[in-house]
Structure formats: C-alpha cells, structure tokens
Design a protein around this motif. Sequence first.
Motif, PDB file in Angstrom:
ATOM      1  N   ASN A   3      32.180  75.428  36.613  1.00  0.00           N
ATOM      2  CA  ASN A   3      30.406  74.972  36.932  1.00  0.00           C
ATOM      3  C   ASN A   3      29.831  73.489  36.702  1.00  0.00           C
ATOM      4  O   ASN A   3      28.893  73.400  36.733  1.00  0.00           O
ATOM      5  CB  ASN A   3      29.551  75.942  36.077  1.00  0.00           C
ATOM      6  CG  ASN A   3      29.598  77.359  36.687  1.00  0.00           C
ATOM      7  OD1 ASN A   3      29.901  77.770  37.622  1.00  0.00           O
ATOM      8  ND2 ASN A   3      29.208  78.447  35.794  1.00  0.00           N
ATOM      9  N   ARG A   4      31.066  72.680  36.577  1.00  0.00           N
ATOM     10  CA  ARG A   4      30.651  71.210  36.404  1.00  0.00           C
ATOM     11  C   ARG A   4      29.987  70.664  37.311  1.00  0.00           C
ATOM     12  O   ARG A   4      29.788  70.976  38.610  1.00  0.00           O
ATOM     13  CB  ARG A   4      32.109  70.596  35.910  1.00  0.00           C
ATOM     14  CG  ARG A   4      32.919  70.457  37.409  1.00  0.00           C
ATOM     15  CD  ARG A   4      34.086  69.618  36.883  1.00  0.00           C
ATOM     16  NE  ARG A   4      35.188  70.602  36.261  1.00  0.00           N
ATOM     17  CZ  ARG A   4      36.031  70.175  35.739  1.00  0.00           C
ATOM     18  NH1 ARG A   4      36.337  68.793  35.506  1.00  0.00           N
ATOM     19  NH2 ARG A   4      36.914  70.818  35.198  1.00  0.00           N
ATOM     20  N   LYS A   5      29.088  69.679  36.952  1.00  0.00           N
ATOM     21  CA  LYS A   5      28.329  68.951  38.193  1.00  0.00           C
ATOM     22  C   LYS A   5      29.256  68.154  38.881  1.00  0.00           C
ATOM     23  O   LYS A   5      30.349  67.633  38.375  1.00  0.00           O
ATOM     24  CB  LYS A   5      27.336  67.926  37.298  1.00  0.00           C
ATOM     25  CG  LYS A   5      26.005  68.595  36.996  1.00  0.00           C
ATOM     26  CD  LYS A   5      25.286  67.596  36.453  1.00  0.00           C
ATOM     27  CE  LYS A   5      23.851  68.017  35.832  1.00  0.00           C
ATOM     28  NZ  LYS A   5      23.078  66.989  35.490  1.00  0.00           N
ATOM     29  N   CYS A   6      29.190  68.063  40.104  1.00  0.00           N
ATOM     30  CA  CYS A   6      29.683  67.292  41.119  1.00  0.00           C
ATOM     31  C   CYS A   6      28.989  65.956  41.759  1.00  0.00           C
ATOM     32  O   CYS A   6      27.730  66.054  42.201  1.00  0.00           O
ATOM     33  CB  CYS A   6      30.129  68.058  42.190  1.00  0.00           C
ATOM     34  SG  CYS A   6      31.916  68.284  42.672  1.00  0.00           S
ATOM     35  N   PHE A   7      29.546  64.920  41.664  1.00  0.00           N
ATOM     36  CA  PHE A   7      28.974  63.787  42.276  1.00  0.00           C
ATOM     37  C   PHE A   7      30.148  63.122  43.331  1.00  0.00           C
ATOM     38  O   PHE A   7      31.149  62.879  43.119  1.00  0.00           O
ATOM     39  CB  PHE A   7      28.757  62.645  41.083  1.00  0.00           C
ATOM     40  CG  PHE A   7      27.830  63.035  40.177  1.00  0.00           C
ATOM     41  CD1 PHE A   7      26.479  62.733  40.094  1.00  0.00           C
ATOM     42  CD2 PHE A   7      28.376  63.856  38.841  1.00  0.00           C
ATOM     43  CE1 PHE A   7      25.527  63.142  39.195  1.00  0.00           C
ATOM     44  CE2 PHE A   7      27.468  63.716  37.880  1.00  0.00           C
ATOM     45  CZ  PHE A   7      26.085  63.835  38.062  1.00  0.00           C
ATOM     46  N   LYS A  23      27.418  71.360  52.392  1.00  0.00           N
ATOM     47  CA  LYS A  23      26.700  72.025  51.279  1.00  0.00           C
ATOM     48  C   LYS A  23      25.817  72.943  51.691  1.00  0.00           C
ATOM     49  O   LYS A  23      25.247  73.659  50.847  1.00  0.00           O
ATOM     50  CB  LYS A  23      25.923  70.815  50.445  1.00  0.00           C
ATOM     51  CG  LYS A  23      26.940  70.112  49.762  1.00  0.00           C
ATOM     52  CD  LYS A  23      26.421  69.035  48.774  1.00  0.00           C
ATOM     53  CE  LYS A  23      24.886  68.778  49.114  1.00  0.00           C
ATOM     54  NZ  LYS A  23      23.999  68.032  47.954  1.00  0.00           N
ATOM     55  N   LYS A  30      31.672  72.717  47.234  1.00  0.00           N
ATOM     56  CA  LYS A  30      30.888  72.614  45.887  1.00  0.00           C
ATOM     57  C   LYS A  30      29.713  71.933  45.926  1.00  0.00           C
ATOM     58  O   LYS A  30      29.591  70.850  46.462  1.00  0.00           O
ATOM     59  CB  LYS A  30      32.073  72.177  44.790  1.00  0.00           C
ATOM     60  CG  LYS A  30      33.348  73.069  44.645  1.00  0.00           C
ATOM     61  CD  LYS A  30      33.653  73.595  43.714  1.00  0.00           C
ATOM     62  CE  LYS A  30      35.088  74.090  43.296  1.00  0.00           C
ATOM     63  NZ  LYS A  30      34.934  75.625  43.612  1.00  0.00           N
ATOM     64  N   GLY A  32      26.523  69.531  44.952  1.00  0.00           N
ATOM     65  CA  GLY A  32      26.645  68.257  44.113  1.00  0.00           C
ATOM     66  C   GLY A  32      25.716  67.252  44.863  1.00  0.00           C
ATOM     67  O   GLY A  32      25.256  67.402  46.019  1.00  0.00           O
ATOM     68  N   SER A  33      25.455  66.138  44.190  1.00  0.00           N
ATOM     69  CA  SER A  33      24.644  65.149  44.724  1.00  0.00           C
ATOM     70  C   SER A  33      25.816  64.535  45.750  1.00  0.00           C
ATOM     71  O   SER A  33      26.762  64.028  45.194  1.00  0.00           O
ATOM     72  CB  SER A  33      23.937  64.229  43.773  1.00  0.00           C
ATOM     73  OG  SER A  33      24.934  63.544  43.014  1.00  0.00           O
ATOM     74  N   ASP A  53      27.516  62.609  33.913  1.00  0.00           N
ATOM     75  CA  ASP A  53      27.568  63.243  32.699  1.00  0.00           C
ATOM     76  C   ASP A  53      29.029  63.645  32.458  1.00  0.00           C
ATOM     77  O   ASP A  53      29.714  63.854  33.231  1.00  0.00           O
ATOM     78  CB  ASP A  53      26.811  64.600  32.829  1.00  0.00           C
ATOM     79  CG  ASP A  53      25.213  64.443  33.469  1.00  0.00           C
ATOM     80  OD1 ASP A  53      24.631  63.453  33.034  1.00  0.00           O
ATOM     81  OD2 ASP A  53      24.655  65.286  34.120  1.00  0.00           O
ATOM     82  N   SER A  56      31.618  66.134  34.141  1.00  0.00           N
ATOM     83  CA  SER A  56      31.307  66.231  35.445  1.00  0.00           C
ATOM     84  C   SER A  56      32.486  65.781  36.277  1.00  0.00           C
ATOM     85  O   SER A  56      33.571  65.313  35.763  1.00  0.00           O
ATOM     86  CB  SER A  56      30.106  65.437  35.737  1.00  0.00           C
ATOM     87  OG  SER A  56      30.330  64.039  35.784  1.00  0.00           O
ATOM     88  N   ARG A  57      32.478  65.987  37.469  1.00  0.00           N
ATOM     89  CA  ARG A  57      33.380  65.670  38.713  1.00  0.00           C
ATOM     90  C   ARG A  57      32.918  64.630  39.639  1.00  0.00           C
ATOM     91  O   ARG A  57      31.997  64.921  40.061  1.00  0.00           O
ATOM     92  CB  ARG A  57      33.951  67.085  39.162  1.00  0.00           C
ATOM     93  CG  ARG A  57      34.742  66.996  40.195  1.00  0.00           C
ATOM     94  CD  ARG A  57      34.901  68.250  40.980  1.00  0.00           C
ATOM     95  NE  ARG A  57      36.009  68.904  40.135  1.00  0.00           N
ATOM     96  CZ  ARG A  57      36.407  70.262  40.388  1.00  0.00           C
ATOM     97  NH1 ARG A  57      35.952  71.007  41.277  1.00  0.00           N
ATOM     98  NH2 ARG A  57      37.248  70.663  39.609  1.00  0.00           N
TER      99      ARG A  57
END
Length: 173
Positions: A3-7, A23, A30, A32-33, A53, A56-57
């Motif tokens: 559930n990590r944030k994706c950038f 998306k 996945k 993400g922004s 963060d 994050s990824r």
Amino acid sequence: MENRKCFYLVEGECEEKLLKALKGQPALIKPGSVKKFNAVQNEIPASRLMAFDPGSRVVLVFDTDKEVTEHLERNIQLLKTVCSKVEVLTIAQVFNFEDEMIRSTDVSKAEELTKSETVSDMKKAVNRMKEIEFRQALRRHKFELSKLWIKNPPKAFSFVKQQAELIKVEDKQ
C-alpha cells in the motif's frame, strides 16, 4: 508494503497522459501521482527529492532512443541516497512512446492511433485528449497491457532493470 505511495516521474506529456489513462477504472497500474519530469535529461531538484515520503515508491518512466545516461544514473543514485527508504523503479520505453504504442496495440504506425499524418500530430492529438478518451482510443486499438514496457533497454541502459511488472495490475480491459 504493497500500500505504499507511488510517484511516477514520466518523460513527457504523452507518457503522462498514458499513465493517467492506465490509472482510470478499472486501474491497470498501481495508483499514484504522475508528474512530467525527464529523468534522462535533467537532475531531480533537491526540493522534489524532499517531497517523497519515506517508504514510498518512485517510478521513473523514460525513453531509451538517446544513449545519454549520466542524469538518469545520477537521479537513481540521488533517490536511493537522499530520500529515506524510497524504492526506485525504472520503466524503460524501448525506444520511445511511439514504439511502445505500436508494440502494445494493433497499429503498425503510431500515427494510426489518432488518425494523424505525422508523429508530431499524433502526440498533439494524444495530449489534447482527456484521459478517458485516450483510454477509449487504446481500447479501440486492442491495447494489451501485457505487451507494454516489456523489451529490455539498449546496452547503454544496462544499469537499469525493466520493472514495469511491479506496477501493473491484472489486465481487466
């Protein structure tokens, strides 16, 4: 830590449009922004590095048609050393957006995707589309997620892995 944030840092407007379309619902990648940033041509500014963060990824999506890799190598190093516990993924477009569209759809020339005369016109047309319109165009041209971002990058990019499978979600189109 799924559930990590994706950038996503993508090379250009067409890649930005593609990732935003993927998306959509149902999601094919996945969440993400998505930000336009050419990691092959530019060094990631310190201010942007601080925005990621911990845990994050960061996914770098870039073309491999120009064999200049100094900035890309430096950016990967910066992300791994300056950012706290950030996972860096690399997605190489072999050789560019147009080639990926040919490989993953039924078009024989990228221009066919938008019924354009030139590649430049095709890119302009893609960039004018809303994400849902682009996704519909992909669907019309029998887009297959399993064929997107699968080729290994050229030798100059041998320091990166093709890691698209780590962001792809089951193809539900």
